[in-house]
Design an enzyme around this catalytic site. Structure first.
Site, PDB file in Angstrom:
ATOM      1  N   TYR A  58       0.852  -1.189   0.000  1.00 13.98           N
ATOM      2  CA  TYR A  58       0.000   0.000   0.000  1.00 13.98           C
ATOM      3  C   TYR A  58       0.891   1.244   0.000  1.00 13.98           C
ATOM      4  O   TYR A  58       1.299   1.749   1.045  1.00 13.98           O
ATOM      5  CB  TYR A  58      -0.921   0.028   1.221  1.00 13.98           C
ATOM      6  CG  TYR A  58      -1.913  -1.103   1.318  1.00 13.98           C
ATOM      7  CD1 TYR A  58      -2.212  -1.904   0.219  1.00 13.98           C
ATOM      8  CD2 TYR A  58      -2.561  -1.387   2.516  1.00 13.98           C
ATOM      9  CE1 TYR A  58      -3.126  -2.941   0.319  1.00 13.98           C
ATOM     10  CE2 TYR A  58      -3.476  -2.416   2.623  1.00 13.98           C
ATOM     11  CZ  TYR A  58      -3.751  -3.200   1.518  1.00 13.98           C
ATOM     12  OH  TYR A  58      -4.649  -4.231   1.630  1.00 13.98           O
ATOM     13  N   SER A 204     -13.187  -5.781   1.235  1.00  8.64           N
ATOM     14  CA  SER A 204     -14.272  -5.332   0.348  1.00  8.64           C
ATOM     15  C   SER A 204     -15.634  -5.773   0.890  1.00  8.64           C
ATOM     16  O   SER A 204     -16.475  -6.301   0.155  1.00  8.64           O
ATOM     17  CB  SER A 204     -14.074  -5.870  -1.077  1.00  8.64           C
ATOM     18  OG  SER A 204     -12.943  -5.299  -1.675  1.00  8.64           O
ATOM     19  N   PRO A 205     -15.885  -5.563   2.193  1.00  9.86           N
ATOM     20  CA  PRO A 205     -17.130  -6.066   2.790  1.00  9.86           C
ATOM     21  C   PRO A 205     -18.377  -5.345   2.312  1.00  9.86           C
ATOM     22  O   PRO A 205     -19.483  -5.848   2.510  1.00  9.86           O
ATOM     23  CB  PRO A 205     -16.903  -5.843   4.291  1.00  9.86           C
ATOM     24  CG  PRO A 205     -15.969  -4.678   4.354  1.00  9.86           C
ATOM     25  CD  PRO A 205     -15.048  -4.852   3.182  1.00  9.86           C
ATOM     26  N   GLN A 208     -17.151  -2.485  -2.609  1.00  9.87           N
ATOM     27  CA  GLN A 208     -16.750  -1.182  -3.160  1.00  9.87           C
ATOM     28  C   GLN A 208     -17.867  -0.136  -3.107  1.00  9.87           C
ATOM     29  O   GLN A 208     -17.990   0.715  -3.980  1.00  9.87           O
ATOM     30  CB  GLN A 208     -16.256  -1.349  -4.604  1.00  9.87           C
ATOM     31  CG  GLN A 208     -15.072  -2.282  -4.749  1.00  9.87           C
ATOM     32  CD  GLN A 208     -13.817  -1.744  -4.074  1.00  9.87           C
ATOM     33  OE1 GLN A 208     -13.613  -0.550  -4.022  1.00  9.87           O
ATOM     34  NE2 GLN A 208     -12.982  -2.634  -3.572  1.00  9.87           N
ATOM     35  N   GLY A 209     -18.694  -0.230  -2.064  1.00  9.30           N
ATOM     36  CA  GLY A 209     -19.756   0.758  -1.872  1.00  9.30           C
ATOM     37  C   GLY A 209     -21.095   0.372  -2.453  1.00  9.30           C
ATOM     38  O   GLY A 209     -22.103   1.071  -2.214  1.00  9.30           O
ATOM     39  N   GLY A 213     -26.255   1.167  -1.137  1.00  7.82           N
ATOM     40  CA  GLY A 213     -27.540   1.500  -1.738  1.00  7.82           C
ATOM     41  C   GLY A 213     -27.573   2.840  -2.440  1.00  7.82           C
ATOM     42  O   GLY A 213     -28.536   3.160  -3.151  1.00  7.82           O
TER      43      GLY A 213
END
Length: 318
Positions: A58, A204-205, A208-209, A213
């Site tokens: 990273y 990535s729970p 990615q957004g 919703g």
């Protein structure tokens, strides 16, 4: 966590976004200011998150440095905070593990490595050779526990067996897992983790957004996406339509629990498999950190957990 003595909050903070735009991997995220990073870490700590996950790759260590600076500035105590980082194995051998540990510790500026993970399974050495080197570091007190990332069920078994020969155990496997990506339930990874007492760390729970919703409520937001997300099938009109029933139920439950759809999705993740699964949502803005910590303030009921799992299956996405 797993069979270790690490007592961790069910959510940690993923720190990929602290890369400062450095390197190929770091360019995935916008450059965050030191003030925003400090605020994100401070909010996470205040909300009950006690561990942070970063990695060598990273930003080539920039994320580790930024995390260390934020922790040092927060007044947090090493007795209360746990740090996980990762060694990058691509185009390397296991011999790189002892050769690069000083650099990891230097970047972390005095924060110990509570969990040191092999970032992915592809290198010039076997998992056994890598675990042998990790075991040496653990016995020398340079790291506390050993984990892996993106390892298959078979690779997990190999790694755990190698560590057992040194009187150690594999603590965790960090893999992609969410309501919209449940492959580990079918490929043996989750089953093997439960059998061996290894924790799953879900990255990535929130897909990615997508599970927030907001893209379903306002599809025009997709046009403003940058990076690989904008090419994902899930963000295309057909993908949004396919996952709409799940999002609608997340919104219903969010209203019930005075939460958000994202918080409900995270809550499902950390409760659907007992104590096996931890999750590391990221936060690129302070209010994202506030969202994360509120996901730990309630618990979905058994029927609700099951209903979300069933709706997730109907979405037909991985």
């Amino acid at each position: 966590m797993g069979g270790s003595d690490l007592e961790l909050s069910p959510l940690g903070l993923g720190c990929w976004q602290f890369s400062k735009g450095s390197g190929m991997v770091g360019k995935f995220w916008p450059v965050l200011s030191d003030a925003d990073i400090a605020s994100i870490v401070r909010i996470s700590l205040a909300g009950g998150i006690n561990w942070f996950d970063t990695a060598e790759v990273y930003g080539g260590g920039r994320s580790e440095e930024a995390l260390a600076d934020a922790l040092n500035g927060s007044g947090a105590s090493p007795a209360d905070v746990r740090v996980a980082t990762k060694w990058w194995p691509a185009l390397r051998t296991a011999g790189s593990i002892p050769r690069t540990i000083d650099e990891r510790l230097r970047r972390l500026k005095g924060w110990r490595i509570d969990l040191y993970q092999v970032h992915q399974p592809y290198s010039f050495s076997s998992a056994t050779a890598e675990m042998n080197e990790m075991a040496k570091l653990a016995k020398a007190g340079r790291i506390r526990h050993v984990g892996v990332s993106n390892f298959s069920a078979a690779k997990m078994r190999e790694a755990d067996k190698a560590l057992r020969a040194h009187g150690l155990r594999l603590t965790s496997n960090q893999v992609k897992y969410s309501l919209l990506d449940r492959r580990i339930e079918r490929n043996g990874i989750l089953e093997t983790a439960k059998e061996l007492g290894i924790a799953i760390i879900a990255y990535s729970p929130l897909e990615q957004g997508l599970l927030s919703g907001k893209f379903h409520r306002n599809p025009d937001l997709v046009k403003g996406l940058k990076g690989p997300r904008r090419f994902s099938a899930g963000f295309k009109p057909a993908g949004l339509q396919r996952t709409q029933p799940l999002i609608e139920r997340l919104e219903d439950l969010a209203a019930k629990y005075a939460a958000s759809p994202s918080q409900v999705a995270l809550n499902w993740l950390i409760h659907a498999n007992g104590d096996t699964v931890f999750a590391i949502p990221g936060a690129s803005k302070p209010h994202h950190a506030e969202e994360n910590v509120r996901a730990m303030t309630f618990a979905l009921g058994a029927d609700e957990l099951r209903e979300l799992a069933e709706l997730s299956e109907l979405c037909g996405k991985r």
